[in-house]
Design a protein around this motif. Structure first.
Motif, short mmCIF file in Angstrom:
data_model
loop_
_atom_site.label_atom_id
_atom_site.label_comp_id
_atom_site.label_asym_id
_atom_site.label_seq_id
_atom_site.Cartn_x
_atom_site.Cartn_y
_atom_site.Cartn_z
N UNK A 62 5.95 -20.98 -44.81
CA UNK A 62 6.12 -19.95 -43.78
C UNK A 62 7.15 -18.89 -44.15
N UNK A 63 7.88 -19.08 -45.23
CA UNK A 63 8.87 -18.09 -45.65
C UNK A 63 10.31 -18.54 -45.54
N UNK A 64 10.58 -19.64 -44.85
CA UNK A 64 11.97 -20.09 -44.71
C UNK A 64 12.58 -20.49 -46.05
N UNK A 65 11.84 -21.27 -46.83
CA UNK A 65 12.36 -21.69 -48.13
C UNK A 65 12.53 -20.49 -49.06
N UNK A 66 11.63 -19.54 -48.95
CA UNK A 66 11.77 -18.32 -49.76
C UNK A 66 13.06 -17.59 -49.40
N UNK A 67 13.37 -17.50 -48.10
CA UNK A 67 14.58 -16.82 -47.67
C UNK A 67 15.83 -17.50 -48.20
N UNK A 119 20.17 -17.62 -52.32
CA UNK A 119 20.77 -18.35 -53.44
C UNK A 119 20.77 -17.50 -54.71
N UNK A 120 19.68 -16.82 -54.96
CA UNK A 120 19.57 -15.97 -56.15
C UNK A 120 20.60 -14.84 -56.12
N UNK A 121 20.74 -14.20 -54.97
CA UNK A 121 21.71 -13.12 -54.83
C UNK A 121 23.13 -13.65 -55.01
N UNK A 122 23.43 -14.81 -54.45
CA UNK A 122 24.77 -15.39 -54.57
C UNK A 122 25.07 -15.79 -56.01
N UNK A 125 11.59 -17.74 -58.82
CA UNK A 125 10.13 -17.90 -58.92
C UNK A 125 9.56 -18.57 -57.67
N UNK A 126 8.41 -18.10 -57.23
CA UNK A 126 7.61 -18.89 -56.31
C UNK A 126 7.02 -20.04 -57.11
N UNK A 174 14.09 -25.18 -53.92
CA UNK A 174 14.16 -25.06 -52.47
C UNK A 174 12.76 -25.34 -51.94
N UNK A 175 12.60 -26.45 -51.21
CA UNK A 175 11.25 -26.88 -50.86
C UNK A 175 11.09 -27.15 -49.37
N UNK A 176 10.04 -26.59 -48.80
CA UNK A 176 9.64 -26.97 -47.44
C UNK A 176 8.52 -28.00 -47.55
#
Length: 606
Positions: free
Chosen positions: A78-83, A88-91, A102-103, A121-123
């Motif tokens: 749904x996009x939560x794990x992507x967020x 994390x990537x930016x930090x 990567x997706x 990061x996994x849902x």
């Protein structure tokens, strides 16, 4: 990169300077070289400040570069794990690490053999299943093709809902598979519940510290340094954390007067927001709880509405906190367990000992029902400690921007049922249907869903199965395909209780069928005859033609109830593949898995 190679890269140093530098650093350790590179970098910045550079002028400098890099993979439905992964990537980049994002569906499992540091990061989807985009990587790590990963440092964070039996199962799977392949965890896995923002942020900081501590500083490398004064502009995007304040245009009931359901067509004004969405995306809605319900909860535990509490450095009344900050409708197993201990309720204590009964009770009762099991006086802190933080509700978008412009439409089923002599309502649906008037404001954001998208090729046929409010994204699909003048065929399966009162958007569908935009439409109204008929029965009736469409390249979509409908539709598909494709049960499963991996079988279920 060694110093001898510097001259080959149009270095600003001449050969004599390179020789002098090589002699001066010949006996330095890698750590000393890294410190020296930072020292030179500091000097270069001081000189740059004194002598500003021309815009766009590149600068070459020697900077320390980690020998390893961080790979971040997200498995998101749904996009939560992507967020979480994007944060994390930016930090990581802000901390000076080299990081790639990567997706899961875009990452080749064999590349793990070359990775040095990994964070997943996994849902979790369905009954402990990996999200569609992660199926291939999930299977690869279990296969004989998976490489030994004794060189790999990793960490895993899971997102889920503890109300479900297979809480964060996909994250647990990835953690287990990586460990079995010899990888070393740098930090313990975190399994996050629905209120994940704060614990996920803390874990990210700890994980990055652990990763950074294990990154080995390697040889100095020539890198391009950012130019001072270069324009860097980026439009601030609206998001879950920074929603857009929109206004309600319409809330129209679209079920008949004799229907047992209240389904609303909602239209929201996005004019001037710049928000864009695609068919298949969802709209996140931040809602306010029913003030009367909040007052009843306060009274139930012997408190007063104006009781002051501190929340994130802000002082507000208990009532206001319950209305705007906490989930006060849906119960959950943790709340039941904690209240059983606080209240001493024997009934709740028995439930706690049986996980299946506990989940069933929590799913079928609201917070007020739990608190009413045994009247107990609580402090404000105890009450707040029982509750989850409020999270936005995600609704499948029921419109195409090609059709409606700066609006967004939703199809919302109002959750409402009787509990004894009282009526219970859903928090978000009753907010949209009953507590908002036209013109009132609400906070929204777009949640992209790349796992539920129309085919890129407009010539491709699509089969859509959307009973009840599951029809929402397919309204958007058809609006989009009509506006794009897509030539691909469209087949819609719709079902509900009765033709007369529950045929959602009936006039629109009749128009689309008449014009040919919808090639064919099969409907199942379960209560219009003695024997109940559902969409899966209609699929089986048309099994041979469904099979022919699939064999000709059609994409298959399902939206709606995950617990029953989606499973029944999947079983019907298996039967169709076996019967009309002459496949065994195992081969039919493999066929559907292949469709999922190629994004030809997509689900948006809840």
């Amino acid at each position: 990169m060694v110093l001898k190679e510097l001259s080959a890269l149009a270095s600003p140093l001449n050969d004599q300077q390179i020789d002098q530098l090589q002699q001066a650093t010949a006996e330095l350790s890698p750590q000393q070289m890294a410190w020296l590179s930072g020292y030179f970098w500091g000097i270069s910045q001081s000189q740059a400040a004194a002598q500003p550079l021309t815009a766009h002028q590149p600068v070459a400098a020697v900077a320390s570069q980690p020998a390893g890099k961080l790979t971040i993979i997200y498995a998101s439905q749904t996009g939560n794990a992507k967020g979480v992964a994007e944060a994390l990537h930016a930090e990581a980049e802000n901390a000076g690490m080299t990081a790639e994002l990567f997706a899961a569906g875009d990452y080749k499992g064999k590349n793990l053999a070359k990775a040095t540091h990994l964070i997943v990061v996994a849902s979790t989807h369905g009954e402990g299943e990996a999200p569609d985009d992660a199926i291939e990587l999930h299977e690869f790590l279990q296969s004989k093709k998976a490489p030994k990963l004794s060189h790999l440092k990793y960490a895993v964070i899971g997102l889920g809902d503890s109300s479900y039996e297979y809480f964060c199962q996909t994250a647990k799977d990835f953690d287990s598979y990586l460990a079995k392949l010899g990888a070393e965890a740098v930090i313990e896995r975190l399994d996050c519940d629905v209120d994940y923002d704060a614990p996920a942020a803390t874990w990210r900081a700890q994980a990055l510290e652990a990763v950074k501590a294990t990154l080995v500083t390697g040889e100095a490398e020539v890198v391009q340094l950012p130019v001072q004064g270069q324009a860097q502009t980026a439009a601030a995007a609206y998001s879950k954390q920074q929603p857009y304040t929109a206004s309600l245009l319409t809330s129209q009931k679209i079920t008949g007067r004799h229907s047992g359901k209240d389904v609303r067509h909602i239209e929201i004004d996005l004019e001037g927001s710049g928000l864009v969405y695609e068919p298949g995306d969802a709209l996140g809605v931040w809602y306010h709880n029913d003030p009367q319900l909040a007052e009843r909860i306060v009274a139930q535990v012997g408190l007063t509405a104006d009781e002051p509490i501190e929340l994130e450095g802000q002082s507000l009344s208990l009532l206001q906190a319950l209305i705007t900050r906490y989930e006060i409708t849906n119960a959950n197993p943790q709340l039941v367990s904690q209240y059983a201990e606080l209240s001493g309720s024997k009934k709740l204590a028995k439930l706690v000992d049986d996980k299946e009964k506990l989940r069933h009770y929590a799913a079928n009762n609201q917070v007020l029902d739990v608190l009413a099991e045994k009247k107990t006086k609580l402090s404000a802190e105890q009450l707040i400690g029982l509750l989850r933080r409020l999270t936005p509700r995600l609704y499948s978008i029921a419109s195409s921007q090609q059709e409606v412009g700066e609006e967004v439409h939703l199809t919302v089923g109002v959750v409402e049922y009787s509990k004894g002599d009282e009526v219970r309502q859903g928090g978000a649906s009753s907010f949209l249907a009953h507590r908002l008037e036209e013109g009132d404001s609400l906070e929204v954001f777009v949640e992209t869903n790349k796992h539920f998208k129309l085919p890129d090729n407009d010539d491709t046929a699509v089969i859509m199965v959307g009973p009840g409010t599951g029809i929402a994204p397919f309204r958007a699909f058809i609006q989009e395909r009509e506006n794009r003048e897509a030539s691909g065929k469209n087949w819609l399966f719709f079902g509900d209780r009765t033709f007369t009162d529950d045929f959602l958007y009936q006039v629109e569908w009749q128009k689309y069928v008449k014009s040919g935009v919808v090639t064919r439409m099969d409907v199942a109204f379960s209560r219009d005859q003695a024997e109940k008929v559902y969409v899966q029965h209609k699929l089986l009736e048309q099994g041979n033609e469904v099979w022919q469409w699939l064999e000709q390249g059609a994409h298959f979509y399902v939206c709606g109830d995950a617990n029953y409908m989606a499973k029944d539709v999947h079983q019907a598909l298996l039967e169709i593949v076996q019967q009309h494709g002459n496949r065994s049960a195992e081969q039919a499963e493999q066929y559907l898995n292949a469709l999922r991996k190629s994004k030809r079988y997509q689900k948006d279920v809840y």
